[in-house]
Design an enzyme around this catalytic site. Structure first.
Site, short mmCIF file in Angstrom:
data_model
loop_
_atom_site.label_atom_id
_atom_site.label_comp_id
_atom_site.label_asym_id
_atom_site.label_seq_id
_atom_site.Cartn_x
_atom_site.Cartn_y
_atom_site.Cartn_z
N GLY A 156 1.51 19.34 73.13
CA GLY A 156 2.28 18.10 73.32
C GLY A 156 3.74 18.42 73.42
O GLY A 156 4.29 19.14 72.58
N TYR A 157 4.40 17.91 74.49
CA TYR A 157 5.83 18.23 74.66
C TYR A 157 6.63 16.95 74.87
O TYR A 157 7.51 16.88 75.72
CB TYR A 157 6.02 19.24 75.80
CG TYR A 157 7.10 20.25 75.49
CD1 TYR A 157 7.06 21.00 74.32
CD2 TYR A 157 8.17 20.45 76.37
CE1 TYR A 157 8.05 21.92 74.02
CE2 TYR A 157 9.17 21.38 76.08
CZ TYR A 157 9.10 22.10 74.89
OH TYR A 157 10.09 23.02 74.60
N GLY A 158 6.31 15.94 74.07
CA GLY A 158 7.10 14.71 74.05
C GLY A 158 8.21 14.88 73.04
O GLY A 158 8.67 15.99 72.77
N ASN A 159 8.62 13.77 72.42
CA ASN A 159 9.74 13.83 71.46
C ASN A 159 9.44 14.81 70.32
O ASN A 159 10.25 15.70 70.04
CB ASN A 159 10.00 12.41 70.93
CG ASN A 159 11.09 12.41 69.87
OD1 ASN A 159 10.84 12.66 68.70
ND2 ASN A 159 12.32 12.17 70.27
N ALA A 160 8.28 14.66 69.69
CA ALA A 160 7.98 15.50 68.53
C ALA A 160 7.81 16.97 68.94
O ALA A 160 8.43 17.87 68.36
CB ALA A 160 6.72 14.98 67.83
N GLY A 161 6.99 17.23 69.94
CA GLY A 161 6.67 18.60 70.34
C GLY A 161 7.87 19.36 70.87
O GLY A 161 8.08 20.53 70.52
N LYS A 169 2.06 -1.19 61.99
CA LYS A 169 2.07 -0.53 63.30
C LYS A 169 1.89 -1.58 64.38
O LYS A 169 1.28 -2.63 64.14
CB LYS A 169 0.92 0.47 63.40
CG LYS A 169 1.14 1.55 64.41
CD LYS A 169 2.07 2.59 63.82
CE LYS A 169 2.21 3.82 64.65
NZ LYS A 169 2.81 4.91 63.85
#
Ligand code: GLU
Length: 415
Positions: free
Chosen positions: A217-222, A105
């Site tokens: 969460g409303y980024g890429n994943a959400g 990472k």
């Protein structure tokens, strides 16, 4: 952070697994710490003419099963311990999905939301330059993570290729499709998580059509999780939050329209016909499926007993503190642990590497089918292990993954 730092969480989880497996103490000691890490200073020319020196890391946790793999996070609260924990989880994630990869990472302490596009490009190129002899297509392959994007991967690949003197598409994944990215990488994390949730729903006898879903969460994943939960399974998305707050509507939200609103205004907050909901309250909603898709350490011993969801699908890394796991398990909450639930991203990253090596690209449908063929058996191996040992799903995922890493260490003659 509630009590421990994230790396202590990761070590504590490994210790539990070592006890279950009666792991040899020498092997346990090797697995408790990263194999190798690089600390770098990144001087970047800012738009006002000044130079700002950022701090960054790349951690290679364990490479017994192959080159290390894992994203790069750009976050103001980044610490080396967070990167270490995430690198450890990448090791278990790749092993659990049976990918021929180890775990790594990267991270940079910065706030991309306050930086211009030019500043971000210079930071990305500087990062690629500073890590160039530490990473490589057969050594360590970065990818996007929190607040890093396909465009940033494109810049880093370009910088690395310039230093190498030839095209090195395979040095990084999650790239734009025009420069060696894979079809289907964009929504892969969410899609993989939904395949696991589909299997969990079958196991619990939950009908996905009309099942209520809350997403933190409303980024890429959400955002992709919301869109796909509705389009693939006709779930009813009742609540969504992002870093600024959240929205709730009993009758269901239109995830695409919410995304449009977020892209226009910077947040889901204020979307029409909704009532506000906080990032804390969304976790305690009486829904069928709860998807934490934001940051770490949000389900702790303080709120774990208030979680009412039947399935918790962890799309974020590390959203649940170790002491909360047992509370959820004892309350009958079916938790799909992060390094299983969000493994779709690295799985399609692995497909991207394969396509880069072969210089032959698959269509989206092929990617989806192959992703399902990786996620579904991984979910069932964890479920079976959980039943066999009478342990929660996270411990079961550790048992499967750690055994595979140990097997590779033995076969290499390390132990
Ligand atoms: N950052 C993602 C993860 O945590 C993807 C890593 C990758 O694609 O290498 O799994």
């Amino acid at each position: 952070m509630d009590k421990l730092n994230l790396f202590e969480y990761a070590q504590e989880q490994l210790d539990d697994c070592a006890e279950i497996l009666k792991l040899d103490s020498d092997i346990h000691a090797i697995l408790r710490v990263p194999m190798r890490e690089l600390h770098i200073s990144l001087p970047v020319r800012m738009d006002d003419g000044s130079i700002k020196v950022f701090e960054g890391f790349r951690v290679q946790y364990n490479d017994a099963r192959g080159p290390t793999k894992g994203g790069i996070r750009f976050h103001p609260d980044e610490t080396v311990d967070t990167v270490r924990a995430l690198a450890a989880w990448m090791t278990w994630k790749c092993a659990l999905l049976n990918l021929p990869l180890g775990g790594g990472k990267g991270g940079v302490i910065c706030n991309p939301k306050e930086m211009s596009k030019g500043e971000l490009e210079r930071l990305c190129r500087e990062y690629a330059y500073r890590v160039w002899n530490f990473v490589g297509p057969e050594k360590d392959i970065p990818a996007p993570d929190v607040y890093t994007t396909p465009q940033m991967m494109g810049w880093m690949m370009d910088e690395y290729s310039k230093i190498a003197g030839n095209h090195q598409f395979g040095v990084i994944t999650g790239k734009p499709v025009s420069v060696g990215g894979s079809a289907g990488r964009g929504d892969a994390t969410a899609r993989g998580g939904l395949y696991a949730i589909r299997e969990a729903a079958k196991e619990l006898g939950i009908e996905l059509k009309g099942a209520t879903v809350a997403i933190q969460g409303y980024g890429n994943a959400g955002s992709f999780a919301a869109i796909l939960a509705k389009s693939l399974f006709e779930c009813n998305i009742v609540a969504i939050t992002d870093s600024r707050g959240g929205i709730y509507n009993d009758y269901g939200l239109d995830p695409e329209a919410v995304l449009e609103h977020k892209n226009k205004t910077g947040s889901v907050v204020g979307y029409i016909n909704t009532t506000p909901i906080s990032n804390e309250d969304i976790l305690e909603l009486d829904v069928d499926i709860l998807i934490p898709a934001a940051m770490e350490n949000v389900i702790t011993k303080k709120n774990a007993s208030n979680i009412k969801a039947k399935i918790v699908g962890e799309l974020a890394n590390g959203p649940t503190a170790p002491e909360a796991d047992d509370i959820l398990y004892n309350n009958g909450v079916h938790l799909i642990p992060d390094f299983l639930c969000n493994a779709g991203g690295v799985t399609v990253s692995y497909f991207e590497m394969v396509q880069n090596f072969y210089m032959y690209y698959w269509d989206e449908e092929q990617v989806h089918i192959r992703l399902d063929k990786k996620m579904t058996p991984a979910y069932h191996s964890v479920l079976e292990t959980s039943k066999k040992y009478g342990i929660n799903m996270r411990k079961a995922a550790y048992v499967v993954a750690v055994q595979r890493v140990v097997e590779a260490m033995r076969d290499r003659g390390w132990v």
